[in-house]
Motif scaffolding. Sequence first.
Motif, PDB file in Angstrom:
ATOM      1  N   SER A   1       0.856  -1.189   0.000  1.00  0.00           N
ATOM      2  CA  SER A   1       0.000   0.000   0.000  1.00  0.00           C
ATOM      3  C   SER A   1       0.889   1.234   0.000  1.00  0.00           C
ATOM      4  CB  SER A   1      -0.896   0.030   1.239  1.00  0.00           C
ATOM      5  OG  SER A   1      -1.763  -1.091   1.253  1.00  0.00           O
TER       6      SER A   1
ATOM      7  N   ASP B   1      -0.464   1.070  -9.039  1.00  0.00           N
ATOM      8  CA  ASP B   1      -1.130   0.608  -7.819  1.00  0.00           C
ATOM      9  C   ASP B   1      -2.279   1.545  -7.464  1.00  0.00           C
ATOM     10  OD1 ASP B   1      -1.774  -0.840  -5.611  1.00  0.00           O
ATOM     11  OD2 ASP B   1      -0.071  -0.205  -4.397  1.00  0.00           O
TER      12      ASP B   1
ATOM     13  N   ASP C   1       2.092   4.656   1.144  1.00  0.00           N
ATOM     14  CA  ASP C   1       1.993   5.400   2.399  1.00  0.00           C
ATOM     15  C   ASP C   1       3.197   6.313   2.511  1.00  0.00           C
ATOM     16  OD1 ASP C   1       1.759   6.393   4.959  1.00  0.00           O
ATOM     17  OD2 ASP C   1       1.380   4.441   5.904  1.00  0.00           O
TER      18      ASP C   1
ATOM     19  N   LYS D   1       4.159  -1.285   3.281  1.00  0.00           N
ATOM     20  CA  LYS D   1       3.782   0.121   3.127  1.00  0.00           C
ATOM     21  C   LYS D   1       5.024   0.900   2.721  1.00  0.00           C
ATOM     22  CE  LYS D   1      -0.001   0.149   6.501  1.00  0.00           C
ATOM     23  NZ  LYS D   1      -0.542   0.795   7.741  1.00  0.00           N
TER      24      LYS D   1
END
Length: 517
Positions: A291, A362, A293, A310
């Motif tokens: 993810s 993404d 971040d 992350k």
Amino acid sequence: MKKILYPIFGLLALLSLFILACVLRPDLSDKAAALLYGDRGTKEQEEDRVGIAAAGDGTGDPAAAGTGSAAAEGMQEPVAAVPKGPTSDEVLGLNAVHTGQGNDRREEPASDGQEQKKPAEAVVGRGGYMPIQGESEQVDDKEAERLREQYTYGETGEGLDFDPEFYPYYAMLDNAGQALYRQIYANANAVNAVFNPVQQVSQGQLRNVFMAVFNDHPELFWLNSAYRGKFDRSGSCVEIVLEFNELIDNLDAAKGRFGEEAEKILSGARNLSTDYEVEVYVHNALLDKISYDLRAPLNQSAYSGLVNGKTVCAGYARSFQYLMMQLGIPCYYCTGYAGEAHAWNIVQLDGEYYNTDATWDDTDPNTYDFFNKTDAEFNQNHRREDLSVNLPACNGTWYANREKSPREGDNGYFSNAKTLQQAGFSEDSVLLALKDYYDDCYRQIMAKGGSCTFQNVVDSEKLWLQCYDAYNSDAYSAGYMDRVFAELGVSRCNVDIQAEPLQGGRFLLHHTIEFTQ
């Protein structure tokens, strides 16, 4: 006459003193040049002093950059001690375009006179790459002498070698630069933070060599993208200090976690048939795992992506680089500007190069909008900087734009296709693997006893592309055609295949096979 001559003599005396001071203090000449000529003068003087050679034809291909300056030849072996200052015969060269020592981020980059397009809304702000940070400290003569007498190289890296196909930044350096690269790599690998350089090196040179090591080696996930250097009054480095992150407090455990998480992806990729399939698999696995971040810890490292899940663009790119290299596929870490400082990858497939930006793919849903693109496509919103301008040009087309990004309400070329039943096939006749396809082709040809036409259905575009690649690489011969030749007693054949999209992402393959003796 005396009133005229005395001031002239006085000026000449002052000028002579100034020239003498410049000889004793070279940094004063740089300051004078800055006053007289501005940034242009100091940059030209710095480039003259550090011996940087421009790349040959500006194409970005390292092969065009030459093999190193004549002044640097014969400098493979570490010197016995660090001399007090560089001479014209000992200067460290770089076979690359040098973009200076500054890390300033430009708001609106130039692009060969063409304005860059702004990134799509879905990927705005998806950067986070931090350029290499070098901190320089000038020490007085006494401290410089003490550091020289202290004299420790740590690990020299002597005997190490790095394949240019997998470590392109190493190949950008001349012999002396490569010696220092090996030393920095070996000390980083041994977690040895402080050492004397094995070669004379200035501030600009040290930044380039450190950048080369950092960009080539994502496995050194405990090495920060920053370093410090101490320099004597002549500008020669007398001590290098590497910076490590907190993972070194229990590095063996961190290496174990890193290896375990990487293996979860590597194990699924190793048995795939082609490098292209491997690339698609790794790309998709990372997008499922990571993810974005901006506040993620250790986010300039592959560890942040593979272990923590992350990261920012640097973590995506270094994770992708590490996995592809482990699978034997050349993959490079490329840095530059894409609305802000940004990092992505360059991948080599069958001798051709492609740009891939996993960070920008993404999104929700995941896409292939920035997967295997040429420079002509990528340069609309990405621009290489620093040493990355010397990476190979990306002009590959064979594996470009094969994957289709999902779009709401749009099925692409499948939208008006036949159903499986309309094509005359049932669900249980759909082929699910390349071996199934080979067996079905063999069965149908042998049933018809020679030259014939026939059809079969494969379950995905991915499998169709595997079939396509098998014919282009001649892998189909071992797959089924050699058996056909042996049993029919033929020696040549012509194969024509046409692919027709069906609904559900399947493909109906039309074969025409003609055998000759």
